[in-house]
Enzyme design. Structure first.
Site, PDB file in Angstrom:
ATOM      1  N   ASN A 209       6.602   7.877  -9.388  1.00  0.00           N
ATOM      2  CA  ASN A 209       6.186   9.091  -8.680  1.00  0.00           C
ATOM      3  C   ASN A 209       7.317  10.112  -8.719  1.00  0.00           C
ATOM      4  O   ASN A 209       8.371   9.859  -9.298  1.00  0.00           O
ATOM      5  CB  ASN A 209       5.767   8.755  -7.243  1.00  0.00           C
ATOM      6  CG  ASN A 209       6.895   8.088  -6.495  1.00  0.00           C
ATOM      7  OD1 ASN A 209       7.962   8.661  -6.304  1.00  0.00           O
ATOM      8  ND2 ASN A 209       6.681   6.844  -6.083  1.00  0.00           N
ATOM      9  N   LYS A 336      -0.122   6.445  11.429  1.00  0.00           N
ATOM     10  CA  LYS A 336       0.913   5.627  10.769  1.00  0.00           C
ATOM     11  C   LYS A 336       1.974   5.144  11.744  1.00  0.00           C
ATOM     12  O   LYS A 336       2.445   4.018  11.638  1.00  0.00           O
ATOM     13  CB  LYS A 336       1.586   6.432   9.651  1.00  0.00           C
ATOM     14  CG  LYS A 336       0.913   6.200   8.324  1.00  0.00           C
ATOM     15  CD  LYS A 336       1.509   7.001   7.206  1.00  0.00           C
ATOM     16  CE  LYS A 336       0.413   7.241   6.194  1.00  0.00           C
ATOM     17  NZ  LYS A 336       0.801   8.112   5.112  1.00  0.00           N
TER      18      LYS A 336
HETATM   19  O1  C5P Z   1       1.453   4.504   4.294  1.00  0.00           O
HETATM   20  P1  C5P Z   1       2.397   5.399   3.589  1.00  0.00           P
HETATM   21  O2  C5P Z   1       2.715   4.942   2.185  1.00  0.00           O
HETATM   22  O3  C5P Z   1       2.100   6.843   3.636  1.00  0.00           O
HETATM   23  O4  C5P Z   1       3.739   5.233   4.465  1.00  0.00           O
HETATM   24  C1  C5P Z   1       4.911   5.819   4.069  1.00  0.00           C
HETATM   25  C2  C5P Z   1       6.067   5.061   4.663  1.00  0.00           C
HETATM   26  O5  C5P Z   1       5.955   3.672   4.393  1.00  0.00           O
HETATM   27  C3  C5P Z   1       7.379   5.472   4.024  1.00  0.00           C
HETATM   28  O6  C5P Z   1       8.388   5.362   5.006  1.00  0.00           O
HETATM   29  C4  C5P Z   1       7.548   4.474   2.900  1.00  0.00           C
HETATM   30  O7  C5P Z   1       8.912   4.299   2.571  1.00  0.00           O
HETATM   31  C5  C5P Z   1       6.947   3.213   3.498  1.00  0.00           C
HETATM   32  N1  C5P Z   1       6.289   2.336   2.526  1.00  0.00           N
HETATM   33  C6  C5P Z   1       6.710   1.025   2.373  1.00  0.00           C
HETATM   34  N2  C5P Z   1       6.098   0.192   1.475  1.00  0.00           N
HETATM   35  C7  C5P Z   1       5.062   0.617   0.749  1.00  0.00           C
HETATM   36  C8  C5P Z   1       4.599   1.940   0.892  1.00  0.00           C
HETATM   37  C9  C5P Z   1       5.232   2.772   1.793  1.00  0.00           C
HETATM   38  O8  C5P Z   1       7.666   0.634   3.048  1.00  0.00           O
HETATM   39  N3  C5P Z   1       4.489  -0.193  -0.111  1.00  0.00           N
END
Ligand code: C5P
Length: 400
Positions: A209, A336
């Site tokens: 990304n 979240k």
């Molecule tokens: O649910 P979402 O991906 O939007 O959440 C974002 C947060 O979760 C960020 O702090 C990201 O670093 C963390 N995250 C994680 N593991 C994942 C996806 C996101 O720790 N697989």
């Protein structure tokens, strides 16, 4: 917060000198003790009397002036400063400092100063874009000088472009970031994750990304400056790690997961700033995939949600998450915070100009589990990092 701080401001010769009068006035009203130095060309724009009146102190203009008491003026000024600010900083003073030249009062004070120095460039857009100036800025940045970048707009010479002295609010944010919070993270261990993850498709291709790692690196730098022991778990980025930070390089979300879990019990704060890939190819091909077929289907499987897992197992640790959104920012953010059991979520709409991936600035909302939301203006990522850390300190204090 600035009460009792000694700030020395070097004013060099650009039309933006008049804006710095307002900065001096603000800082003096905030309780800082301000000493102003002016170059000869700065005095062509505004007289020392303006700065003398606003700062309440005489203005320093001459390297060879002999103050009463036989002290050496530039050494005294440098030694007594908590912070030196150059505003506006011309191409000339930037070039002199970058080359180690100290032939007037301001360049000599900068050379002798052991405190942080903030440089606020302001000049014509072509001068600013000149590769010599850019090289000088880059080498000073590498040496640890702070910059508040000039803004884009109409310049005094009639040209349009980058070169206007940064808005005073941005300069004040940086001053607060540097001066206000010294040592408040001493004794704390902070783990920051940064950058993207890369998920292999075959030996030469991967899914990733747009994350640049800038926000996470700024957080690591800010926490380290405030005295924390910092572990920075970072996906592949092209940034130079901040001084004094332990870097753990990872590639995939699975590697980040392991690196974070191994260290979790030894830290007090985790800031999950990394843009972790939500999915990875179920099978990474062992050989390069050939282009024989008209369409190609790659089956993806879910990566572990690292932060959600930390939220389930945390003991004393304080958890900060990030959320990059393109719609329904606040609604998603509230969900979240609760779903991942966080103390704070930093949400930003990555579609806004000046926010999100790769930019040096960000526009964020701080969302708390009690429903509170703080909407922040556009700010430099380093200043946002300090702002987030201020909240972390406040949350820790409230918890005891
Ligand atoms: O649910 P979402 O991906 O939007 O959440 C974002 C947060 O979760 C960020 O702090 C990201 O670093 C963390 N995250 C994680 N593991 C994942 C996806 C996101 O720790 N697989």
């Amino acid at each position: 917060m600035l009460s009792g701080k000694n700030i020395t401001i070097g004013v060099t010769g650009g039309i933006a000198v008049y804006k710095v009068a307002q900065l001096v006035s603000y800082l003096a009203a905030a309780g800082a003790s301000i000493r102003v130095m002016m170059t000869k060309s700065a005095q062509e724009f505004v007289t020392p009397l303006t700065f003398q009146t606003l700062s309440g102190h005489r203005v320093y203009t001459d390297l060879f002036e002999r103050p009463a008491g036989g002290t050496v003026q530039h050494i005294d000024l440098a030694a007594s400063s908590d912070l030196v600010i150059l505003a506006p900083a011309t191409a000339n003073i930037i070039g002199k400092i970058a080359c180690g030249i100290a032939d007037d009062l301001i360049s000599t004070v900068v050379m002798a100063a052991g405190c942080p120095v903030i440089i606020c460039p302001a000049m014509n857009v072509n001068m600013y874009n000149n590769r010599i100036v850019q090289r000088n800025l880059a080498s000073l940045r590498d040496l640890g000088y702070h910059f508040v970048e000039p803004s884009v707009g109409r310049l005094a010479c009639g040209a349009e472009g980058r070169g206007r002295l940064a808005d005073l609010e941005l300069i004040i944010d940086r001053i607060n970031s540097i001066l206000a919070n010294e040592g408040d993270f001493k004794g704390l261990s902070v783990m920051v994750t940064a950058g993207p993850t890369v998920e292999p498709v075959d030996p030469v291709r991967y899914l990733t990304n747009k994350s640049s790692g800038k926000m996470g690196f700024a957080l690591a730098e800010a926490a380290a400056r405030r005295g924390a022991r910092v572990i920075l778990v970072s996906g592949p980025v092209v940034l130079k790690p901040p001084a004094g930070v332990e870097v753990v390089p990872v590639q995939t979300a699975a590697e980040m997961h392991i690196a974070v879990m191994e260290r979790f019990s030894s830290v007090d704060v985790v800031v999950m700033c990394a843009a972790v890939a939500d999915y990875r190819p179920k099978i990474a091909a062992t050989q390069k995939i050939k282009k024989h077929e008209e369409t190609l289907t790659i089956e993806l499987e879910k990566n572990p949600d690292i932060l959600a897992e930390l939220g389930r197992i945390k003991k004393h640790q304080l958890l900060v998450g990030f959320a990059a959104e393109t719609e329904d920012l606040e609604k998603n953010a509230h969900q979240k915070v609760a779903a991942k059991n966080l103390e704070l979520l930093v949400a930003n709409d990555v579609t806004l100009p000046g926010a999100g991936f790769s930019t040096d600035t960000n526009i964020a909302k701080l969302v708390f589990p009690d429903g509170r939301v703080i909407s922040l203006p556009k700010m430099d990522k380093l200043d946002l990092a300090h702002r987030i850390l201020n909240e972390v300190i406040a949350l820790r204090r409230a918890a005891v």
